[in-house]
Motif scaffolding. Structure first.
Motif, PDB file in Angstrom:
ATOM      1  N   ILE A 158      18.182 -25.812   4.739  1.00  0.00           N
ATOM      2  CA  ILE A 158      17.068 -24.980   4.282  1.00  0.00           C
ATOM      3  C   ILE A 158      16.820 -25.205   2.793  1.00  0.00           C
ATOM      4  O   ILE A 158      17.720 -25.023   1.977  1.00  0.00           O
ATOM      5  CB  ILE A 158      17.354 -23.474   4.521  1.00  0.00           C
ATOM      6  N   ASP A 159      15.593 -25.566   2.474  1.00  0.00           N
ATOM      7  CA  ASP A 159      15.139 -25.721   1.088  1.00  0.00           C
ATOM      8  C   ASP A 159      14.457 -24.418   0.708  1.00  0.00           C
ATOM      9  O   ASP A 159      13.466 -24.028   1.325  1.00  0.00           O
ATOM     10  CB  ASP A 159      14.161 -26.891   1.011  1.00  0.00           C
ATOM     11  N   VAL A 160      14.967 -23.716  -0.295  1.00  0.00           N
ATOM     12  CA  VAL A 160      14.407 -22.409  -0.667  1.00  0.00           C
ATOM     13  C   VAL A 160      13.407 -22.492  -1.823  1.00  0.00           C
ATOM     14  O   VAL A 160      12.975 -21.470  -2.341  1.00  0.00           O
ATOM     15  CB  VAL A 160      15.519 -21.375  -0.987  1.00  0.00           C
ATOM     16  N   ARG A 161      13.013 -23.711  -2.195  1.00  0.00           N
ATOM     17  CA  ARG A 161      11.994 -23.868  -3.240  1.00  0.00           C
ATOM     18  C   ARG A 161      10.614 -23.536  -2.660  1.00  0.00           C
ATOM     19  O   ARG A 161      10.432 -23.482  -1.444  1.00  0.00           O
ATOM     20  CB  ARG A 161      11.996 -25.302  -3.779  1.00  0.00           C
ATOM     21  N   GLU A 162       9.659 -23.342  -3.530  1.00  0.00           N
ATOM     22  CA  GLU A 162       8.293 -23.043  -3.092  1.00  0.00           C
ATOM     23  C   GLU A 162       7.671 -24.280  -2.444  1.00  0.00           C
ATOM     24  O   GLU A 162       8.087 -25.408  -2.703  1.00  0.00           O
ATOM     25  CB  GLU A 162       7.445 -22.553  -4.265  1.00  0.00           C
ATOM     26  N   LYS A 163       6.652 -24.075  -1.612  1.00  0.00           N
ATOM     27  CA  LYS A 163       6.045 -25.149  -0.829  1.00  0.00           C
ATOM     28  C   LYS A 163       5.572 -26.343  -1.660  1.00  0.00           C
ATOM     29  O   LYS A 163       5.836 -27.488  -1.265  1.00  0.00           O
ATOM     30  CB  LYS A 163       4.907 -24.603   0.029  1.00  0.00           C
ATOM     31  N   PRO A 164       4.891 -26.146  -2.791  1.00  0.00           N
ATOM     32  CA  PRO A 164       4.472 -27.328  -3.565  1.00  0.00           C
ATOM     33  C   PRO A 164       5.649 -28.207  -4.015  1.00  0.00           C
ATOM     34  O   PRO A 164       5.557 -29.430  -3.993  1.00  0.00           O
ATOM     35  CB  PRO A 164       3.747 -26.738  -4.776  1.00  0.00           C
ATOM     36  N   GLU A 165       6.752 -27.577  -4.397  1.00  0.00           N
ATOM     37  CA  GLU A 165       7.943 -28.334  -4.790  1.00  0.00           C
ATOM     38  C   GLU A 165       8.521 -29.073  -3.583  1.00  0.00           C
ATOM     39  O   GLU A 165       8.921 -30.227  -3.688  1.00  0.00           O
ATOM     40  CB  GLU A 165       9.011 -27.409  -5.366  1.00  0.00           C
ATOM     41  N   PHE A 166       8.566 -28.382  -2.449  1.00  0.00           N
ATOM     42  CA  PHE A 166       9.068 -28.973  -1.206  1.00  0.00           C
ATOM     43  C   PHE A 166       8.219 -30.179  -0.819  1.00  0.00           C
ATOM     44  O   PHE A 166       8.746 -31.241  -0.487  1.00  0.00           O
ATOM     45  CB  PHE A 166       9.055 -27.915  -0.091  1.00  0.00           C
ATOM     46  N   ASP A 167       6.903 -30.028  -0.870  1.00  0.00           N
ATOM     47  CA  ASP A 167       5.993 -31.106  -0.499  1.00  0.00           C
ATOM     48  C   ASP A 167       6.106 -32.306  -1.438  1.00  0.00           C
ATOM     49  O   ASP A 167       5.892 -33.445  -1.027  1.00  0.00           O
ATOM     50  CB  ASP A 167       4.544 -30.612  -0.468  1.00  0.00           C
ATOM     51  N   ALA A 168       6.442 -32.060  -2.690  1.00  0.00           N
ATOM     52  CA  ALA A 168       6.575 -33.145  -3.664  1.00  0.00           C
ATOM     53  C   ALA A 168       7.807 -34.010  -3.374  1.00  0.00           C
ATOM     54  O   ALA A 168       7.880 -35.153  -3.814  1.00  0.00           O
ATOM     55  CB  ALA A 168       6.650 -32.580  -5.083  1.00  0.00           C
ATOM     56  N   GLY A 169       8.765 -33.472  -2.634  1.00  0.00           N
ATOM     57  CA  GLY A 169       9.955 -34.215  -2.259  1.00  0.00           C
ATOM     58  C   GLY A 169      11.062 -33.278  -1.835  1.00  0.00           C
ATOM     59  O   GLY A 169      11.299 -32.281  -2.505  1.00  0.00           O
ATOM     60  N   HIS A 170      11.687 -33.592  -0.705  1.00  0.00           N
ATOM     61  CA  HIS A 170      12.780 -32.754  -0.211  1.00  0.00           C
ATOM     62  C   HIS A 170      13.787 -33.607   0.556  1.00  0.00           C
ATOM     63  O   HIS A 170      13.492 -34.748   0.924  1.00  0.00           O
ATOM     64  CB  HIS A 170      12.250 -31.615   0.673  1.00  0.00           C
ATOM     65  N   ILE A 171      14.944 -33.054   0.798  1.00  0.00           N
ATOM     66  CA  ILE A 171      15.987 -33.740   1.549  1.00  0.00           C
ATOM     67  C   ILE A 171      15.487 -33.956   2.981  1.00  0.00           C
ATOM     68  O   ILE A 171      14.953 -33.035   3.615  1.00  0.00           O
ATOM     69  CB  ILE A 171      17.292 -32.925   1.542  1.00  0.00           C
ATOM     70  N   LEU A 172      15.629 -35.179   3.446  1.00  0.00           N
ATOM     71  CA  LEU A 172      15.182 -35.536   4.789  1.00  0.00           C
ATOM     72  C   LEU A 172      15.834 -34.624   5.825  1.00  0.00           C
ATOM     73  O   LEU A 172      17.056 -34.467   5.836  1.00  0.00           O
ATOM     74  CB  LEU A 172      15.523 -36.998   5.076  1.00  0.00           C
ATOM     75  N   GLY A 173      15.037 -33.982   6.648  1.00  0.00           N
ATOM     76  CA  GLY A 173      15.534 -33.092   7.694  1.00  0.00           C
ATOM     77  C   GLY A 173      15.566 -31.621   7.304  1.00  0.00           C
ATOM     78  O   GLY A 173      15.880 -30.773   8.130  1.00  0.00           O
ATOM     79  N   ALA A 174      15.218 -31.313   6.072  1.00  0.00           N
ATOM     80  CA  ALA A 174      15.258 -29.918   5.606  1.00  0.00           C
ATOM     81  C   ALA A 174      14.011 -29.158   6.048  1.00  0.00           C
ATOM     82  O   ALA A 174      12.935 -29.737   6.194  1.00  0.00           O
ATOM     83  CB  ALA A 174      15.369 -29.876   4.089  1.00  0.00           C
ATOM     84  N   ARG A 175      14.190 -27.862   6.261  1.00  0.00           N
ATOM     85  CA  ARG A 175      13.067 -26.947   6.516  1.00  0.00           C
ATOM     86  C   ARG A 175      12.812 -26.169   5.242  1.00  0.00           C
ATOM     87  O   ARG A 175      13.728 -25.877   4.491  1.00  0.00           O
ATOM     88  CB  ARG A 175      13.410 -25.934   7.617  1.00  0.00           C
TER      89      ARG A 175
END
Length: 130
Positions: A51-68
């Motif tokens: 689980i990525d608890v950052r806000e959506k724009p940060e998540f969309d800019a890049g996140h760990i593969l497989g994270a929600r």
């Protein structure tokens, strides 16, 4: 002079209270989840809920593969989406929001909670960008 002394005592009490609260919160976050190194985090990622608890724009800019993405700002209402029977791996940019999210999960009865030690900013594994 007597008035200044009273004001100083009140300010000192307030300051000590704030410091005490911060120390309590620090240890509360530490107890809520096990801290994992990047290698430990990566080892079991396919078997857990990442689980990525950052806000959506940060998540969309890049996140760990497989994270929600379940942003901390809406975490209290959305944490029902997280299963209690599967370990939860949390991360954010550094580690402060994931610590707060871990405390919320622990209070809600989750027991298998883990956090990425240095957060996404130091992640060297696979990522996904939208």
């Amino acid at each position: 002079m007597n008035g200044n002394l009273i004001v100083n005592i009140i300010l000192a009490i307030i300051l000590l209270g704030m410091i005490g609260y911060e120390v309590y919160q620090h240890f509360n976050r530490k107890r809520a989840a096990v801290i994992l190194t990047e290698e430990e985090f990566r080892e079991n990622m396919r078997k857990v809920q990442v689980i990525d608890v950052r806000e959506k724009p940060e998540f969309d800019a890049g996140h760990i593969l497989g994270a929600r993405n379940i942003p901390y700002s809406g975490f209290k209402t959305r944490m029902v989406e997280i299963r209690k029977d599967i370990p939860v791996y949390l991360y954010d940019q550094k580690k402060s929001m994931s610590g707060r999210a871990a405390v919320k999960l622990r209070k809600a009865g989750y027991t298998k909670i883990y956090r990425l030690k240095d957060g996404y900013q130091n992640w060297n594994g696979k990522i996904k960008k939208k």
